[in-house]
Design a protein around this motif. Structure first.
Motif, PDB file in Angstrom:
ATOM      1  N   THR A  76      -5.458  -4.433   3.565  1.00 45.33           N
ATOM      2  CA  THR A  76      -4.814  -4.500   2.999  1.00 45.33           C
ATOM      3  C   THR A  76      -4.603  -5.903   2.377  1.00 45.33           C
ATOM      4  OG1 THR A  76      -3.780  -2.403   3.506  1.00 45.33           O
ATOM      5  CG2 THR A  76      -2.010  -4.307   3.421  1.00 45.33           C
ATOM      6  N   ALA A 135     -11.682  -5.379  -8.076  1.00 37.11           N
ATOM      7  CA  ALA A 135     -10.532  -6.279  -7.714  1.00 37.11           C
ATOM      8  C   ALA A 135     -11.285  -7.794  -7.374  1.00 37.11           C
ATOM      9  CB  ALA A 135      -9.968  -6.310  -6.284  1.00 37.11           C
ATOM     10  N   ARG A 177      -7.001  -7.500  -0.343  1.00 39.98           N
ATOM     11  CA  ARG A 177      -6.373  -7.174  -1.565  1.00 39.98           C
ATOM     12  C   ARG A 177      -5.615  -7.863  -1.675  1.00 39.98           C
ATOM     13  NH1 ARG A 177      -6.104  -2.794  -0.246  1.00 39.98           N
ATOM     14  NH2 ARG A 177      -7.796  -1.492  -1.093  1.00 39.98           N
ATOM     15  N   ASP A 190       0.804  -0.979  -0.549  1.00 41.50           N
ATOM     16  CA  ASP A 190      -0.123  -0.243  -0.489  1.00 41.50           C
ATOM     17  C   ASP A 190       1.279   1.019   0.168  1.00 41.50           C
ATOM     18  OD1 ASP A 190      -1.702   1.784   0.787  1.00 41.50           O
ATOM     19  OD2 ASP A 190      -2.848   0.853   1.114  1.00 41.50           O
ATOM     20  N   LEU A 237     -12.783  -1.994  -2.975  1.00 47.64           N
ATOM     21  CA  LEU A 237     -12.897  -3.016  -3.254  1.00 47.64           C
ATOM     22  C   LEU A 237     -13.158  -4.215  -4.093  1.00 47.64           C
ATOM     23  CD1 LEU A 237     -12.026  -5.500   0.399  1.00 47.64           C
ATOM     24  CD2 LEU A 237     -10.114  -5.327  -1.590  1.00 47.64           C
TER      25      LEU A 237
END
Length: 214
Positions: A140, A175, A143, A83, A172
């Protein structure tokens, strides 16, 4: 005031009920240990799907270990997802990330042996991969897991969690192919406050849950 989930098992059953109308073909449920395992076990049971794990370790900021600046995913080779914004904000440079990642990967390897006895991950090519955790804060770790799962070639990638803040859910969505989040409170303090029972899940509970499911 929100109604708390009784425990992770109840959250898993409610998640499964929300997932069923999506008619997901050939699903594989993948848990993030440790807290995601009791949730995912219920989802897998209700959907009659295989249950697997993905091992991810958060890399915390130098002075705020609970704030993730990156995460490392177990694999060949292990994958680090960074990140950049949080790294810059906290002064975590690449050398710091690499050093902590090496430490956290040792814990990933320990967990793979303890939980799965070294078994390789289930194949996902052509199947629906459903990533499950007990909740999301910054996202995080999730992800990183999603990026690693996408590389394994699932036909569809789904994220399913009981609770997360709206901004994290929005971040998100790009994704995954589907995202199911039962509750998105406007004021989000911590995942645990949304559960009546949010005890620390230990290794033994993870192993027992996997053995019971098998």
């Amino acid at each position: 005031m929100f109604d708390a989930f009784a425990d992770r098992a109840e959250a898993g059953r409610l998640l499964a009920a929300a997932l069923r109308p999506l008619q997901l073909e050939h699903p594989v449920v993948i848990a993030l240990p440790r807290g995601g395992v009791p949730v995912a076990a219920e989802v897998a049971r209700e959907l009659q799907a295989p249950l697997d794990l993905i091992l991810v370790r958060k890399i915390g900021a130098p002075t705020q270990p609970e704030l993730a600046v990156a995460a490392i995913v177990d694999g060949e080779p292990p994958q680090i997802v960074r990140d950049a914004t949080t790294m810059a904000m906290t002064g975590a440079d690449e050398a710091y990330v690499q050093r902590v990642a090496a430490e956290e990967q040792r814990e990933n390897l320990r967990r793979r042996q303890a939980y799965l006895h070294g078994r390789a991950p289930l194949p996902l090519a052509g199947r629906t991969a459903i990533l499950v955790d007990d909740g999301i804060a910054t996202g995080t770790t999730v992800r990183a897991a999603l990026a690693a799962l996408r590389q394994r070639g699932p036909a569809r990638l789904v994220l399913a969690v009981p609770v997360a803040p709206p901004d994290t859910v929005a971040a998100l969505r790009g994704a995954v192919d589907e995202l199911v989040c039962l509750r998105q409170p406007g004021f989000f303090h911590a995942v645990g406050v949304h559960y009546a029972d949010f005890h620390q899940v230990e290794d033994r509970e993870v192993v027992d849950a996997l053995d019971a499911y098998r």
